[in-house]
Structures are given as C-alpha cells and as structure tokens.
Design an enzyme around this catalytic site. Structure first.
Site, PDB file in Angstrom:
ATOM      1  N   SER A   1      20.750  -4.995   0.447  1.00 60.52           N
ATOM      2  CA  SER A   1      21.426  -5.831  -0.550  1.00 60.52           C
ATOM      3  C   SER A   1      22.938  -5.637  -0.514  1.00 60.52           C
ATOM      4  CB  SER A   1      20.918  -5.481  -1.955  1.00 60.52           C
ATOM      5  OG  SER A   1      19.529  -5.663  -2.040  1.00 60.52           O
TER       6      SER A   1
HETATM    7  N1  SAM Z   1      16.568  -1.974  -1.764  1.00 63.04           N
HETATM    8  C1  SAM Z   1      16.789  -2.313  -0.386  1.00 63.04           C
HETATM    9  C2  SAM Z   1      17.965  -1.609   0.212  1.00 63.04           C
HETATM   10  O1  SAM Z   1      18.676  -0.897  -0.496  1.00 63.04           O
HETATM   11  O2  SAM Z   1      18.139  -1.747   1.430  1.00 63.04           O
HETATM   12  C3  SAM Z   1      16.887  -3.793  -0.138  1.00 63.04           C
HETATM   13  C4  SAM Z   1      15.587  -4.429  -0.253  1.00 63.04           C
HETATM   14  S1  SAM Z   1      15.330  -5.953   0.554  1.00 63.04           S
HETATM   15  C5  SAM Z   1      16.413  -7.029  -0.314  1.00 63.04           C
HETATM   16  C6  SAM Z   1      13.714  -6.282  -0.117  1.00 63.04           C
HETATM   17  C7  SAM Z   1      12.629  -5.399   0.421  1.00 63.04           C
HETATM   18  O3  SAM Z   1      11.444  -5.632  -0.337  1.00 63.04           O
HETATM   19  C8  SAM Z   1      12.265  -5.679   1.874  1.00 63.04           C
HETATM   20  O4  SAM Z   1      12.384  -4.515   2.641  1.00 63.04           O
HETATM   21  C9  SAM Z   1      10.814  -6.136   1.796  1.00 63.04           C
HETATM   22  O5  SAM Z   1      10.021  -5.759   2.901  1.00 63.04           O
HETATM   23  C10 SAM Z   1      10.356  -5.452   0.525  1.00 63.04           C
HETATM   24  N2  SAM Z   1       9.169  -6.024  -0.104  1.00 63.04           N
HETATM   25  C11 SAM Z   1       8.826  -7.314  -0.248  1.00 63.04           C
HETATM   26  N3  SAM Z   1       7.637  -7.400  -0.883  1.00 63.04           N
HETATM   27  C12 SAM Z   1       7.241  -6.120  -1.139  1.00 63.04           C
HETATM   28  C13 SAM Z   1       6.112  -5.540  -1.783  1.00 63.04           C
HETATM   29  N4  SAM Z   1       5.102  -6.264  -2.287  1.00 63.04           N
HETATM   30  N5  SAM Z   1       6.037  -4.207  -1.868  1.00 63.04           N
HETATM   31  C14 SAM Z   1       7.023  -3.409  -1.373  1.00 63.04           C
HETATM   32  N6  SAM Z   1       8.108  -3.898  -0.752  1.00 63.04           N
HETATM   33  C15 SAM Z   1       8.222  -5.243  -0.645  1.00 63.04           C
END
Ligand code: SAM
Length: 203
Positions: free
Chosen positions: A52
């Site tokens: 993000s």
């Molecule tokens: N917090 C992260 C960082 O600091 O890099 C950024 C996160 S990214 C915007 C969103 C993440 O949510 C992705 O890695 C994606 O694979 C994960 N994601 C999506 N659906 C998910 C789920 N049901 N459970 C866990 N992770 C999930």
C-alpha cells in the site's frame, strides 16, 4: 515523507509518525523497487498484489486508535510492511495472507527486521483467526463487499475494525466499525482504492 506525505495530509498521531519513520520500507520491497521505497504510491509486489501507499498505511494505523497494549489482527499481509508498522504500535500482531508465497516472503523479511511480536499466518483472512481471537483491533488491507461476520465475532467490546468496503474494481470507502455491546457504530473515513479481499466471506 513524514512532512509531505503524512503531516501535510493530516496524520497527527506521534506514535504513527514515528513508526512510519522507523520501519525501513526499502528493506521490505523486492530489490528492483527499493529506489522507489519512499515514493507517494502503492507499488507492485508478486502475484499481482501491492504494497500500500505509505499514506494509506499511516491513515489506517491512525484510524485504528492503538495505545500499545493491543492484540491486532491484520488481514492481507502482502509485503509485511503494514504489519511492521503495526508491530511498533501494538503489543502483538497476527497477520494473515491467503497467498502462501507472499506469506513466506513476508515472514522472512519480518524476522530479519526483528519484529518478534508479529506472527504471519497463511489462510483465508475473511474468516478471521478464530484460534487467536478475540482481538482488540482488526485492520483489513484489501477491499470487502461488506464487513465479514467473523471480524464482528472476533473483536472485543470497545474494539474496532478498520476496513475498506465497496466495489471490487472501483473506489471504496474506508470504514471504522466500533463494537459497542450488540451494536457496531460505522464511521465513513473517506475514499480509497484497494485490491479485493478474496475468500469465503469476501469477493
Ligand atoms: N498490508 C500489505 C502491505 O503492507 O504490503 C498490503 C496488502 S495488499 C494491498 C492486499 C493483500 O491482501 C494481498 O497480499 C492479498 O493477497 C491479500 N488478501 C486478499 N484476500 C485475502 C484473504 N481472504 N485473506 C488474506 N489475505 C488476503
């Protein structure tokens, strides 16, 4: 970064500003992207996911109103960056990621940076983390169609869930749900864009 990207846009919490300043974002990024670490944008990581924008991480960390004593659930570990920022603001952070390779890389980077109070779990974060519940706060870094019921069930009274809600492809609203007895007070904190939360109780 602190002056231009955060303070100028209204981030005022000293703990959040210090945490953002102290976590080395460049060491969390894949090597080719390190020179862009402090740029004002989200960046791509593997598997079509993103780390993000720094402002978004600061915004969510401020929105979740931590005092340092909390047990926090982060859903969407991604690179592990937000988990490290949260680690400096809370007592314990459980971070869940659905893509095993991302979880493994984040786990290694978090260990190298020595954030011993972060545990990365691989699984469907739309179901929360029942074995570790209840949580004082939940921060969801992917966009959901609605508040997944597990988050409501796994939060303490007085706790809060910060989560982007809305259309999977477009602008979403950042929402803060505060748990009061049988109710959740919903606050709208503004528009953001996130990748979708994919899973049993997501998209
Ligand atoms: N917090 C992260 C960082 O600091 O890099 C950024 C996160 S990214 C915007 C969103 C993440 O949510 C992705 O890695 C994606 O694979 C994960 N994601 C999506 N659906 C998910 C789920 N049901 N459970 C866990 N992770 C999930």
């Amino acid at each position: 970064m602190v002056e231009q990207q955060f303070k100028a846009r209204g981030i005022a919490n000293d703990g959040v500003l210090q945490s953002m300043e102290s976590v080395p974002r460049e060491e969390i990024l894949p090597k080719p992207l390190r020179e862009f670490a402090y740029q004002d944008s989200a960046l791509p990581i593997a598997h079509d996911q993103t780390i993000s924008q720094p402002y978004t991480v600061a915004f969510m960390c401020e929105a979740v109103l931590l005092t340092g004593a909390e047990k926090v659930l982060e859903v969407g570990t991604g690179s592990g960056y937000a988990a490290c920022v949260l680690a400096r603001l809370a007592e314990q952070v459980f971070s869940i990621e659905r893509i095993p390779e991302l979880a493994a890389v984040a786990r290694r980077r978090i260990a190298v940076l020595d954030y011993g109070n972060v545990k990365v779990v691989c699984g469907d974060g739309t179901l929360g983390l029942p074995d570790e519940a209840p949580f004082d706060a939940t921060v969801v870094t992917a966009a959901a169609p609605k508040l997944p019921s597990a988050y409501a069930q796994q939060i303490v009274d007085g706790g809060q869930v910060v989560i982007p809600i809305g259309d999977a492809q477009n602008l979403q609203r950042m929402c803060r749900f505060i748990h009061h007895g049988d109710d959740f007070l919903r606050e709208d904190l503004g528009g953001f864009v996130f990748v979708p939360l994919i899973g049993d109780d997501g998209w």
